[in-house]
Scaffold this motif. Structure first.
Motif, PDB file in Angstrom:
ATOM      1  N   LEU A   1     -37.685 -10.875 -73.445  1.00 38.56           N
ATOM      2  CA  LEU A   1     -37.827 -12.465 -73.037  1.00 38.56           C
ATOM      3  C   LEU A   1     -36.673 -12.655 -73.883  1.00 38.56           C
TER       4      LEU A   1
ATOM      5  N   ASN B   1     -41.757  -9.598 -70.147  1.00 38.51           N
ATOM      6  CA  ASN B   1     -41.908 -10.219 -68.745  1.00 38.51           C
ATOM      7  C   ASN B   1     -41.147  -8.705 -68.104  1.00 38.51           C
TER       8      ASN B   1
ATOM      9  N   ASP C   1     -41.807 -15.676 -63.351  1.00 37.33           N
ATOM     10  CA  ASP C   1     -41.649 -16.398 -64.404  1.00 37.33           C
ATOM     11  C   ASP C   1     -42.984 -16.399 -65.468  1.00 37.33           C
ATOM     12  N   ASN C   2     -43.749 -15.272 -65.213  1.00 39.86           N
ATOM     13  CA  ASN C   2     -44.723 -15.212 -65.549  1.00 39.86           C
ATOM     14  C   ASN C   2     -45.213 -13.554 -65.208  1.00 39.86           C
TER      15      ASN C   2
ATOM     16  N   ASP D   1     -42.077 -26.650 -73.283  1.00 39.85           N
ATOM     17  CA  ASP D   1     -40.615 -26.589 -72.982  1.00 39.85           C
ATOM     18  C   ASP D   1     -39.536 -27.478 -73.912  1.00 39.85           C
TER      19      ASP D   1
ATOM     20  N   THR E   1     -35.803 -23.044 -73.794  1.00 42.04           N
ATOM     21  CA  THR E   1     -35.334 -21.968 -72.665  1.00 42.04           C
ATOM     22  C   THR E   1     -35.149 -20.654 -72.905  1.00 42.04           C
TER      23      THR E   1
ATOM     24  N   ARG F   1     -36.607 -16.551 -68.628  1.00 42.84           N
ATOM     25  CA  ARG F   1     -37.690 -16.699 -67.393  1.00 42.84           C
ATOM     26  C   ARG F   1     -37.705 -18.069 -66.912  1.00 42.84           C
TER      27      ARG F   1
ATOM     28  N   ALA G   1     -39.452 -22.969 -71.258  1.00 46.71           N
ATOM     29  CA  ALA G   1     -41.140 -22.186 -71.498  1.00 46.71           C
ATOM     30  C   ALA G   1     -42.155 -22.961 -71.086  1.00 46.71           C
ATOM     31  N   HIS G   2     -43.206 -21.576 -70.837  1.00 49.27           N
ATOM     32  CA  HIS G   2     -44.433 -22.523 -70.065  1.00 49.27           C
ATOM     33  C   HIS G   2     -45.622 -21.557 -70.759  1.00 49.27           C
TER      34      HIS G   2
ATOM     35  N   TYR H   1     -47.785 -18.178 -70.222  1.00 48.62           N
ATOM     36  CA  TYR H   1     -47.248 -16.887 -69.885  1.00 48.62           C
ATOM     37  C   TYR H   1     -46.080 -16.656 -68.657  1.00 48.62           C
ATOM     38  N   GLU H   2     -45.528 -16.993 -69.792  1.00 45.77           N
ATOM     39  CA  GLU H   2     -44.116 -16.827 -69.644  1.00 45.77           C
ATOM     40  C   GLU H   2     -44.173 -15.390 -69.233  1.00 45.77           C
TER      41      GLU H   2
END
Length: 340
Positions: free
Chosen positions: A50, A178, A185-186, A288, A291, A294, A297-298, A300-301
């Motif tokens: 990431l 990731n 995105d997760n 959020d 950024t 992916r 941001a959220h 489980y990213e």
């Protein structure tokens, strides 16, 4: 092999440089001098890490994304510990507790850098001397962190330090992973396996109670490759609704302590460590305000996998010894084997 350098931005009036190391197979890693931060591990198409193109997404980041962490990783209860009968008070930068060495530790410095290469690979060595005036830990501690990208495509991070007074030393890497194709995105459909039969019990402040809990029959059971979505679903009754936990692993330089895989892409990551702890943090509290590559941001990213000695050891001697005695040199290595 190739080594390149360019300016990545500016932090507190100082230039932050990015170094990119490329091996004979076209695999490369990039590290910036702010926080010794690992930005990329790529075959030129997919970055397993990431990352962000904006330095501010790192310098204002409460999740330590990509940074090296020290003098100690994890949480230290009340920011206090005793050495040789003397009690020390260090930063309380997360409520009552010290998190990842405090607000002026490894993760908040611009490091000096030097590169080298040999027939087997390319290296970046970062150096910095830490003093009690900087981070409140005892001892003047010259520190060296070396990233080596080998021609077998593995990456080794070697943390080495010497101190003129007894101090604590338990560094780690806070890289987030990731392994999926760039559009994903997760990490919910990654699988994870770890050689851990137990994990730490925490109190409400995520401080270890001292109890070791068996993983068998719980969401913490990663004895075989387990879909992270299934494990996270089993954590929905917790405050975090995911993992921010310490697995008790079997240290080994020759057998991996953990394997992260993305079945859809075929990519995988093996982690080798000769220390007994591995933090798994599934980015449950990402919001959020940042950024990344992916997306915004959220939860489980990505997933952080932090190899270290079990945290808060000064209060739990059975967890291990992270003392760095005066005049001694200690080195800790973490090796990552990525398959692209």
């Amino acid at each position: 092999m190739n080594i390149s350098k360019h300016a990545f931005g500016e932090y507190e009036g100082k230039t932050v440089d990015e170094y990119t190391l490329t091996n004979d197979n076209g695999i490369s890693i990039s590290v910036i001098t702010f926080a010794g931060l690992w930005r990329s591990y790529t075959d030129g198409k997919t970055n397993l890490l990431l990352n962000s193109a904006d330095l501010e997404n790192y310098t204002n980041n409460p999740f330590f994304a990509g940074r090296i962490v020290g003098r100690i990783g994890g949480r230290l209860k009340d920011g206090k510990f005793t050495l040789n009968g003397k009690e020390y008070q260090v930063d309380q930068n997360e409520g009552n507790n010290n998190l990842h060495g405090g607000s002026n530790g490894f993760s908040f410095q611009i490091w000096d850098a030097q590169t080298s290469q040999d027939a087997n690979g390319v290296s970046l060595t970062l150096t910095k001397t830490f003093t009690p005036e900087m981070d409140k830990f005892p001892g003047k501690m010259p520190t060296k962190v070396t990233y080596t990208l080998s021609n077998d495509n593995s990456v080794t991070i070697d943390f080495t330090a010497t101190s003129d007074a007894d101090t604590l030393f338990n560094p780690t890497s806070h890289a987030y992973w990731n392994l999926a194709d760039e559009g994903t995105d997760n990490i919910l459909f990654h699988t994870f396996q770890a050689n851990a039969d137990q994990h730490l019990e925490f109190d409400d402040e995520k401080i270890p109670t001292g109890n070791l809990l068996d993983t068998a029959g719980t969401p913490f059971d990663f004895s075989k490759p387990t879909l992270l979505k299934d494990a996270i679903d089993g954590m929905q009754n917790t405050t975090e609704k995911g993992f921010d936990d310490l697995l008790v692993v079997k240290p080994s330089a020759t057998d991996s302590v953990a394997t992260l895989s993305d079945p859809a892409s075929g990519r995988s990551l093996k982690i080798y460590s000769e220390r007994n702890g591995l933090v798994i943090f599934t980015a449950n509290s990402f919001d959020d305000s940042m950024t990344y590559n992916r997306g915004v941001a959220h939860p489980y990213e990505a997933v952080a996998l932090e190899a270290q000695t079990l945290s808060d050891t000064p209060h739990h001697p059975n967890f291990g010894d992270v003392t760095l005695p005066a005049g001694e040199t200690k080195s800790y290595k973490i090796r990552f084997e990525g398959t692209f």
